[in-house]
Design an enzyme around this catalytic site. Structure first.
Site, PDB file in Angstrom:
ATOM      1  N   HIS A   1       0.795  -1.224   0.000  1.00 16.22           N
ATOM      2  CA  HIS A   1       0.000   0.000   0.000  1.00 16.22           C
ATOM      3  C   HIS A   1       0.827   1.273   0.000  1.00 16.22           C
ATOM      4  O   HIS A   1       0.284   2.362  -0.049  1.00 16.22           O
ATOM      5  CB  HIS A   1      -0.964   0.019   1.187  1.00 16.22           C
TER       6      HIS A   1
HETATM    7  C1  UD1 Z   1      -2.388   5.352   6.117  1.00 18.15           C
HETATM    8  C2  UD1 Z   1      -1.110   5.657   6.898  1.00 18.15           C
HETATM    9  C3  UD1 Z   1      -0.146   4.490   6.786  1.00 18.15           C
HETATM   10  C4  UD1 Z   1      -0.798   3.196   7.198  1.00 18.15           C
HETATM   11  C5  UD1 Z   1      -2.042   3.003   6.358  1.00 18.15           C
HETATM   12  C6  UD1 Z   1      -2.721   1.708   6.731  1.00 18.15           C
HETATM   13  C7  UD1 Z   1      -0.512   8.042   6.884  1.00 18.15           C
HETATM   14  C8  UD1 Z   1       0.440   9.050   6.338  1.00 18.15           C
HETATM   15  N1  UD1 Z   1      -0.425   6.822   6.331  1.00 18.15           N
HETATM   16  O1  UD1 Z   1      -2.054   5.308   4.752  1.00 18.15           O
HETATM   17  O2  UD1 Z   1       0.956   4.725   7.661  1.00 18.15           O
HETATM   18  O3  UD1 Z   1       0.103   2.120   7.021  1.00 18.15           O
HETATM   19  O4  UD1 Z   1      -2.906   4.120   6.585  1.00 18.15           O
HETATM   20  O5  UD1 Z   1      -3.871   1.485   6.076  1.00 18.15           O
HETATM   21  O6  UD1 Z   1      -1.278   8.341   7.769  1.00 18.15           O
HETATM   22  N2  UD1 Z   1      -9.491   5.382   1.699  1.00 18.15           N
HETATM   23  C9  UD1 Z   1     -10.674   4.701   1.577  1.00 18.15           C
HETATM   24  N3  UD1 Z   1     -11.320   4.339   2.722  1.00 18.15           N
HETATM   25  C10 UD1 Z   1     -10.840   4.610   3.954  1.00 18.15           C
HETATM   26  C11 UD1 Z   1      -9.625   5.303   4.062  1.00 18.15           C
HETATM   27  C12 UD1 Z   1      -8.948   5.666   2.922  1.00 18.15           C
HETATM   28  O7  UD1 Z   1     -11.143   4.436   0.477  1.00 18.15           O
HETATM   29  O8  UD1 Z   1     -11.478   4.257   4.960  1.00 18.15           O
HETATM   30  C13 UD1 Z   1      -8.749   5.777   0.479  1.00 18.15           C
HETATM   31  C14 UD1 Z   1      -8.621   7.287   0.381  1.00 18.15           C
HETATM   32  O9  UD1 Z   1      -9.527   7.792  -0.509  1.00 18.15           O
HETATM   33  C15 UD1 Z   1      -7.195   7.547  -0.049  1.00 18.15           C
HETATM   34  C16 UD1 Z   1      -6.474   6.232   0.161  1.00 18.15           C
HETATM   35  O10 UD1 Z   1      -7.432   5.270   0.600  1.00 18.15           O
HETATM   36  O11 UD1 Z   1      -7.098   7.915  -1.387  1.00 18.15           O
HETATM   37  C17 UD1 Z   1      -5.365   6.371   1.158  1.00 18.15           C
HETATM   38  O12 UD1 Z   1      -5.855   6.769   2.487  1.00 18.15           O
HETATM   39  P1  UD1 Z   1      -4.943   7.694   3.450  1.00 18.15           P
HETATM   40  O13 UD1 Z   1      -5.609   7.836   4.765  1.00 18.15           O
HETATM   41  O14 UD1 Z   1      -4.565   8.936   2.728  1.00 18.15           O
HETATM   42  O15 UD1 Z   1      -3.569   6.932   3.664  1.00 18.15           O
HETATM   43  P2  UD1 Z   1      -3.192   5.379   3.614  1.00 18.15           P
HETATM   44  O16 UD1 Z   1      -2.506   5.098   2.333  1.00 18.15           O
HETATM   45  O17 UD1 Z   1      -4.364   4.549   3.995  1.00 18.15           O
END
Ligand code: UD1
Length: 365
Positions: free
Chosen positions: A210
């Site tokens: 991820h």
């Molecule tokens: C975050 C953490 C990372 C952790 C990971 C575990 C930071 C900087 N990174 O990264 O350390 O390992 O979580 O999962 O905080 N999204 C959904 N549904 C959700 C949440 C997110 O669809 O419930 C999508 C969002 O639209 C976004 C992407 O997933 O585009 C990434 O979510 P984001 O919270 O930005 O960071 P992660 O990559 O999940």
């Protein structure tokens, strides 16, 4: 009674906070001096990324949900800071306790400290040295403005000392994520697809990817999937999908035949898969700790780790993004030559209790 804000925002936070809540509840039952307010920032919001973990780990519903949702790093940081600051102005707490290294960790630490609310950081002091990871920036900022530091290793303690922090503010307590693993080990259960894919112990791999560096670019991502599926010699590779990875996957037109793509898994099912896997291939940090404790070989597709004890003591090895290094590691695995590994000091299932005992002393003064 003193009140602590417990901050949780993204998936890896929930298993780290659960043992602290359990220890606080146990103490409350016997007249303990600490109350808490559980604050969910809403960084992760899907059932698969958030709600399922609360249910399975028996974490009470948050007292407050800041509902920030997705956005760029700066957008998320700003939204969390603004909303958490409002909450503190409305109802101040005596301590802000943050865990891990996600955006919510850093944002709440900044908002609290600027209002003079003390900050405690659980999993303080770990460093990858890789500034391209947003988590590394979050760790450095959080540790530079925390009052109290709870560490998972002596190495992390040394990193905090190097910042000039006095020993009485640093507590080597172990790993709350491992508390959660131990307390749920007997509850782990196979996912629904276990039978459908005819999975059997040690006859499949678990893959998780991820990190933006691995999954945001289609070519990098598809080359990596190809190398993994070749090196695993036709064995099934179960690949639970993070939402970020799902977006890139839509751009791929073909997949290796032994790759089984499944939804992001709840805690009990995911760790059942890891426990029985031949090995885990991952770019996560937390999973390398869980694999170490379960004695399952772990191959990390990164060049650095903030958790070096998973390599020096545990079952983890770093191969970076190099397909040749990956192939050599898999060859050694298939030859039965993987190291056995041990469990790092104080990863014993009692970290939550040690943290709460320390907080009681610190907040009594
Ligand atoms: C975050 C953490 C990372 C952790 C990971 C575990 C930071 C900087 N990174 O990264 O350390 O390992 O979580 O999962 O905080 N999204 C959904 N549904 C959700 C949440 C997110 O669809 O419930 C999508 C969002 O639209 C976004 C992407 O997933 O585009 C990434 O979510 P984001 O919270 O930005 O960071 P992660 O990559 O999940």
């Amino acid at each position: 009674m003193k009140c602590i804000d417990l901050i949780a925002g993204a998936r890896p936070n929930f298993m780290k906070i659960a043992p602290i809540i359990r220890a606080l509840e146990t103490k409350k039952g016997t007249g303990g001096a600490l109350d808490y307010r559980l604050v969910h920032t809403g960084q992760h919001y899907d059932a698969r990324m958030s709600g399922d973990f609360f249910t399975q780990l028996d974490v009470p519903a948050p007292n407050v949900n800041l509902e920030v949702g997705s956005g760029t790093q700066a957008e998320q940081t700003a939204a969390i800071m603004v909303r958490y600051e409002k909450l503190l102005l409305l109802q101040r707490s005596d301590l802000c306790l943050v865990v891990g290294d996600v955006t919510s960790t850093m944002a709440c630490a900044i908002a609290a400290q600027k209002l003079g609310v003390k900050v405690a950081h659980v999993e303080a002091g770990i460093r990858s040295g890789d500034w391209s990871m947003p988590e590394e920036i979050n760790r450095m900022v959080t540790d530079s403005i925390s009052n109290w530091f709870f560490t998972t290793s002596e190495g992390a303690t040394r990193n905090i000392r190097r910042l000039g922090v006095a020993d009485e503010r640093i507590f080597f307590v172990g790993n709350t994520m491992i508390d959660t693993l131990f307390s749920n080990m007997s509850r782990l259960r196979p996912p629904l697809f276990w039978k459908q894919f005819s999975l059997a112990p040690r006859e499949y791999f678990v893959l998780t990817l991820h990190r933006p560096a691995n999954v945001d670019e289609v070519k990098v991502f598809s080359d990596m999937l190809g190398a993994i599926c070749d090196g695993t010699r036709g064995m099934l590779v179960v690949f639970p999908l993070h939402p970020r990875t799902a977006k890139t996957l839509q751009a791929l037109d073909k997949f290796p035949a032994n790759l089984k793509i499944v939804e992001a898994q709840p805690y009990l099912e995911f760790n059942y898969l890891v426990r029985h896997a031949k090995a885990v291939i991952t770019d996560s940090g937390g999973i390398t700790e869980e694999a170490t404790v379960m004695g399952v070989p772990c191959i990390t597709l990164r060049n650095t780790t903030e958790r070096p004890e998973t390599v020096t003591i545990g079952t983890n090895e770093l191969v970076g993004a190099d397909p040749v290094a990956l192939r050599l590691a898999l060859d050694r695995l298939f030859a039965g030559e993987w190291k056995k590994g041990g469990i790092p000091e104080l990863w014993d299932g009692h970290t939550g209790e040690r943290i709460v005992a320390a907080l009681e002393r610190l907040l009594a003064n």
